[in-house]
Design an enzyme around this catalytic site. Sequence first.
Site, mmCIF file in Angstrom:
data_model
loop_
_atom_site.group_PDB
_atom_site.id
_atom_site.type_symbol
_atom_site.label_atom_id
_atom_site.label_comp_id
_atom_site.label_asym_id
_atom_site.label_seq_id
_atom_site.Cartn_x
_atom_site.Cartn_y
_atom_site.Cartn_z
ATOM 1 N N CYS A 171 25.879 -69.345 60.042
ATOM 2 C CA CYS A 171 26.464 -69.458 61.384
ATOM 3 C C CYS A 171 27.854 -68.841 61.427
ATOM 4 O O CYS A 171 28.399 -68.580 62.491
ATOM 5 C CB CYS A 171 26.526 -70.924 61.802
ATOM 6 S SG CYS A 171 27.658 -71.903 60.790
ATOM 7 N N CYS A 208 30.995 -77.213 58.308
ATOM 8 C CA CYS A 208 29.618 -76.753 58.077
ATOM 9 C C CYS A 208 28.602 -77.654 58.786
ATOM 10 O O CYS A 208 28.558 -78.864 58.535
ATOM 11 C CB CYS A 208 29.337 -76.739 56.577
ATOM 12 S SG CYS A 208 27.631 -76.310 56.185
ATOM 13 N N CYS A 266 42.103 -68.306 48.561
ATOM 14 C CA CYS A 266 41.534 -69.637 48.814
ATOM 15 C C CYS A 266 42.650 -70.692 48.777
ATOM 16 O O CYS A 266 43.399 -70.787 47.794
ATOM 17 C CB CYS A 266 40.468 -69.944 47.767
ATOM 18 S SG CYS A 266 39.740 -71.581 47.957
ATOM 19 N N ASP A 272 31.625 -78.169 35.490
ATOM 20 C CA ASP A 272 32.761 -77.376 35.950
ATOM 21 C C ASP A 272 33.299 -76.443 34.866
ATOM 22 O O ASP A 272 33.353 -75.242 35.050
ATOM 23 C CB ASP A 272 33.882 -78.293 36.477
ATOM 24 C CG ASP A 272 34.937 -77.495 37.229
ATOM 25 O OD1 ASP A 272 34.560 -76.538 37.924
ATOM 26 O OD2 ASP A 272 36.122 -77.816 37.101
ATOM 27 N N CYS A 285 32.250 -71.295 58.631
ATOM 28 C CA CYS A 285 33.163 -71.490 57.488
ATOM 29 C C CYS A 285 34.106 -70.300 57.373
ATOM 30 O O CYS A 285 35.322 -70.469 57.217
ATOM 31 C CB CYS A 285 32.385 -71.721 56.186
ATOM 32 S SG CYS A 285 31.148 -70.487 55.811
ATOM 33 N N CYS A 319 22.146 -70.410 53.469
ATOM 34 C CA CYS A 319 22.385 -71.354 54.563
ATOM 35 C C CYS A 319 22.048 -70.748 55.922
ATOM 36 O O CYS A 319 21.473 -69.671 56.010
ATOM 37 C CB CYS A 319 23.840 -71.786 54.522
ATOM 38 S SG CYS A 319 24.979 -70.437 54.910
HETATM 39 C C1 B12 Z 1 36.727 -70.917 39.461
HETATM 40 C C2 B12 Z 1 36.231 -71.972 40.409
HETATM 41 C C3 B12 Z 1 36.916 -72.152 41.596
HETATM 42 C C4 B12 Z 1 38.030 -71.203 42.050
HETATM 43 C C5 B12 Z 1 37.385 -69.890 42.517
HETATM 44 C C6 B12 Z 1 36.075 -70.058 43.269
HETATM 45 C C7 B12 Z 1 35.141 -68.846 43.121
HETATM 46 N N1 B12 Z 1 33.922 -68.944 43.613
HETATM 47 O O1 B12 Z 1 35.466 -67.847 42.571
HETATM 48 C C8 B12 Z 1 38.735 -72.016 43.180
HETATM 49 C C9 B12 Z 1 39.958 -72.693 42.612
HETATM 50 C C10 B12 Z 1 39.131 -71.215 44.399
HETATM 51 C C11 B12 Z 1 37.672 -73.067 43.487
HETATM 52 C C12 B12 Z 1 37.700 -73.816 44.641
HETATM 53 C C13 B12 Z 1 36.757 -74.793 44.942
HETATM 54 N N2 B12 Z 1 35.820 -75.287 44.123
HETATM 55 CO CO1 B12 Z 1 35.362 -74.472 42.424
HETATM 56 N N3 B12 Z 1 34.715 -73.772 40.790
HETATM 57 C C14 B12 Z 1 35.090 -72.759 40.091
HETATM 58 C C15 B12 Z 1 34.173 -72.608 38.856
HETATM 59 C C16 B12 Z 1 34.885 -73.219 37.660
HETATM 60 C C17 B12 Z 1 33.725 -71.199 38.549
HETATM 61 C C18 B12 Z 1 33.229 -70.413 39.788
HETATM 62 C C19 B12 Z 1 33.057 -68.954 39.488
HETATM 63 O O2 B12 Z 1 33.931 -68.314 38.936
HETATM 64 N N4 B12 Z 1 31.900 -68.391 39.835
HETATM 65 C C20 B12 Z 1 31.620 -66.994 39.583
HETATM 66 C C21 B12 Z 1 31.756 -66.247 40.889
HETATM 67 C C22 B12 Z 1 31.818 -64.765 40.581
HETATM 68 O O3 B12 Z 1 30.601 -66.591 41.628
HETATM 69 P P1 B12 Z 1 30.539 -66.595 43.220
HETATM 70 O O4 B12 Z 1 31.844 -67.029 43.788
HETATM 71 O O5 B12 Z 1 29.305 -67.331 43.603
HETATM 72 O O6 B12 Z 1 30.387 -65.044 43.555
HETATM 73 C C23 B12 Z 1 29.190 -64.310 43.316
HETATM 74 C C24 B12 Z 1 28.084 -64.658 44.293
HETATM 75 O O7 B12 Z 1 28.674 -65.034 45.514
HETATM 76 C C25 B12 Z 1 27.327 -63.334 44.392
HETATM 77 N N5 B12 Z 1 26.988 -63.102 45.776
HETATM 78 C C26 B12 Z 1 27.641 -62.390 46.654
HETATM 79 N N6 B12 Z 1 27.047 -62.407 47.830
HETATM 80 C C27 B12 Z 1 25.946 -63.136 47.674
HETATM 81 C C28 B12 Z 1 24.967 -63.476 48.574
HETATM 82 C C29 B12 Z 1 23.912 -64.268 48.121
HETATM 83 C C30 B12 Z 1 22.842 -64.621 49.065
HETATM 84 C C31 B12 Z 1 23.864 -64.733 46.806
HETATM 85 C C32 B12 Z 1 22.728 -65.592 46.332
HETATM 86 C C33 B12 Z 1 24.877 -64.387 45.916
HETATM 87 C C34 B12 Z 1 25.903 -63.593 46.377
HETATM 88 O O8 B12 Z 1 28.205 -62.306 43.948
HETATM 89 C C35 B12 Z 1 29.438 -62.847 43.555
HETATM 90 C C36 B12 Z 1 29.924 -62.097 42.348
HETATM 91 O O9 B12 Z 1 28.986 -62.238 41.264
HETATM 92 C C37 B12 Z 1 32.936 -73.479 39.305
HETATM 93 C C38 B12 Z 1 32.162 -74.137 38.155
HETATM 94 C C39 B12 Z 1 31.202 -73.162 37.508
HETATM 95 N N7 B12 Z 1 31.223 -73.068 36.212
HETATM 96 O O10 B12 Z 1 30.432 -72.503 38.201
HETATM 97 C C40 B12 Z 1 33.584 -74.507 40.274
HETATM 98 C C41 B12 Z 1 32.777 -74.995 41.464
HETATM 99 C C42 B12 Z 1 32.083 -73.809 42.115
HETATM 100 N N8 B12 Z 1 33.793 -75.493 42.363
HETATM 101 C C43 B12 Z 1 33.465 -76.549 43.023
HETATM 102 C C44 B12 Z 1 34.238 -77.159 44.043
HETATM 103 C C45 B12 Z 1 33.864 -78.565 44.463
HETATM 104 C C46 B12 Z 1 35.305 -76.460 44.631
HETATM 105 C C47 B12 Z 1 36.044 -76.836 45.924
HETATM 106 C C48 B12 Z 1 35.120 -77.352 47.031
HETATM 107 C C49 B12 Z 1 37.146 -77.899 45.609
HETATM 108 C C50 B12 Z 1 37.995 -78.254 46.815
HETATM 109 N N9 B12 Z 1 37.555 -79.175 47.669
HETATM 110 O O11 B12 Z 1 39.068 -77.739 46.961
HETATM 111 C C51 B12 Z 1 36.715 -75.483 46.277
HETATM 112 C C52 B12 Z 1 35.819 -74.669 47.221
HETATM 113 C C53 B12 Z 1 36.291 -73.286 47.544
HETATM 114 C C54 B12 Z 1 35.138 -72.398 47.957
HETATM 115 N N10 B12 Z 1 34.834 -72.311 49.235
HETATM 116 O O12 B12 Z 1 34.493 -71.851 47.073
HETATM 117 C C55 B12 Z 1 32.072 -77.025 42.655
HETATM 118 C C56 B12 Z 1 31.097 -76.621 43.762
HETATM 119 C C57 B12 Z 1 29.998 -77.629 44.025
HETATM 120 C C58 B12 Z 1 29.054 -77.122 45.090
HETATM 121 N N11 B12 Z 1 28.502 -78.033 45.875
HETATM 122 O O13 B12 Z 1 28.802 -75.970 45.203
HETATM 123 C C59 B12 Z 1 31.841 -76.255 41.275
HETATM 124 C C60 B12 Z 1 30.390 -75.861 41.001
HETATM 125 C C61 B12 Z 1 32.357 -77.222 40.172
HETATM 126 C C62 B12 Z 1 31.387 -78.363 39.892
HETATM 127 N N12 B12 Z 1 30.891 -78.486 38.673
HETATM 128 O O14 B12 Z 1 31.034 -79.161 40.719
HETATM 129 N N13 B12 Z 1 36.730 -73.144 42.507
#
Ligand code: B12
Length: 246
Positions: free
Chosen positions: A136, A193, A158, A79, A139, A133
């Site tokens: 559908c 989901c 969120c 994380d 979410c 995925c």
């Molecule tokens: C900051 C953070 C949050 C923030 C912001 C989330 C975000 N995605 O920005 C908040 C507080 C909202 C959050 C919430 C949650 N989180 Co969080 N979070 C993180 C953290 C620390 C960093 C994520 C991040 O900043 N990623 C960078 C962003 C830019 O990436 P991204 O969102 O994927 O966006 C990119 C891609 O989507 C891409 N993209 C766009 N379109 C497409 C299409 C395709 C096909 C592809 C491939 C890519 C792509 O472009 C975007 C920009 O670069 C991670 C841990 C880590 N170090 O990764 C945990 C993590 C993602 N979180 C986790 C969890 C469990 C949660 C929650 C489920 C907790 C809860 N039950 O409340 C929720 C879920 C919310 C949700 N639906 O995402 C887990 C997820 C586990 C998993 N199975 O995936 C992680 C991995 C922590 C862990 N070590 O387990 N989280």
Amino acid sequence: MLKADLLECRAKNRIPIGAKSVIVYLFPYYLGEAYYKNSNLSKYAVPDDYHKICGEYLEKTVSYLKEKYPDNSFEYFCDNSPLNEVRAACLAGLGVKGENSLLINEAYGSFCFIGEIITDLDIPIDEKEIATCLKCGLCEKNCINNALKNGVVDENKCFSAITQKKGELKESEAELIRQSGCIWGCDICQNICPMNKNIKITPIKEFYKTANPVYRGESDYNKNRAFSWRKQDVINRNLKISGCKF
Ligand code: B12
């Protein structure tokens, strides 16, 4: 491997010099519905803090690896990681990226934490294509605050992030707590989901041992809970807003 853009965080400094490989781990945490009866917490916050539980497993693995490969460096993250962990897990072939932005594993669904060990050991690459995925749209459609669009979550919208905000919440934000009955995190985009139907329960015993699905107030607060990094005020504020009396 390390091709992915790094996220801005202090842990960046811990990446071993000359890092070459990332070993990615999944820690499934789904306990079965009976464990979430009348819960006012999202599933990830029911057991003790996952940073601690997963961290202990990763630490043991790192000690073992250091003994076996004394000339190499190993650092673990979970994380608080400079890697986009969902992307890392997808590349490691552990699952697909969901429209809810989360990693979905075939057996355990999205209810998995992700951790990794970064090392300068040169491990043969096992990189996979990032699959997605079923798309559908359930979410996105069911998100309580319209925070999801095309697989990207808007951090400002969120509901999980809103429950973690410090200070006073806006009335519209407080209303989300009353409407959902959840005072920490959010599982709506995961519960809806179809890929989370009929998933396996976790084999990790520490998640069961520490499970406590209802937060009633101070007596349920201790430093090991998933919400403790935000201190008591935030969770207690949310409990008060929810109006739940236990
Ligand atoms: C900051 C953070 C949050 C923030 C912001 C989330 C975000 N995605 O920005 C908040 C507080 C909202 C959050 C919430 C949650 N989180 Co969080 N979070 C993180 C953290 C620390 C960093 C994520 C991040 O900043 N990623 C960078 C962003 C830019 O990436 P991204 O969102 O994927 O966006 C990119 C891609 O989507 C891409 N993209 C766009 N379109 C497409 C299409 C395709 C096909 C592809 C491939 C890519 C792509 O472009 C975007 C920009 O670069 C991670 C841990 C880590 N170090 O990764 C945990 C993590 C993602 N979180 C986790 C969890 C469990 C949660 C929650 C489920 C907790 C809860 N039950 O409340 C929720 C879920 C919310 C949700 N639906 O995402 C887990 C997820 C586990 C998993 N199975 O995936 C992680 C991995 C922590 C862990 N070590 O387990 N989280």
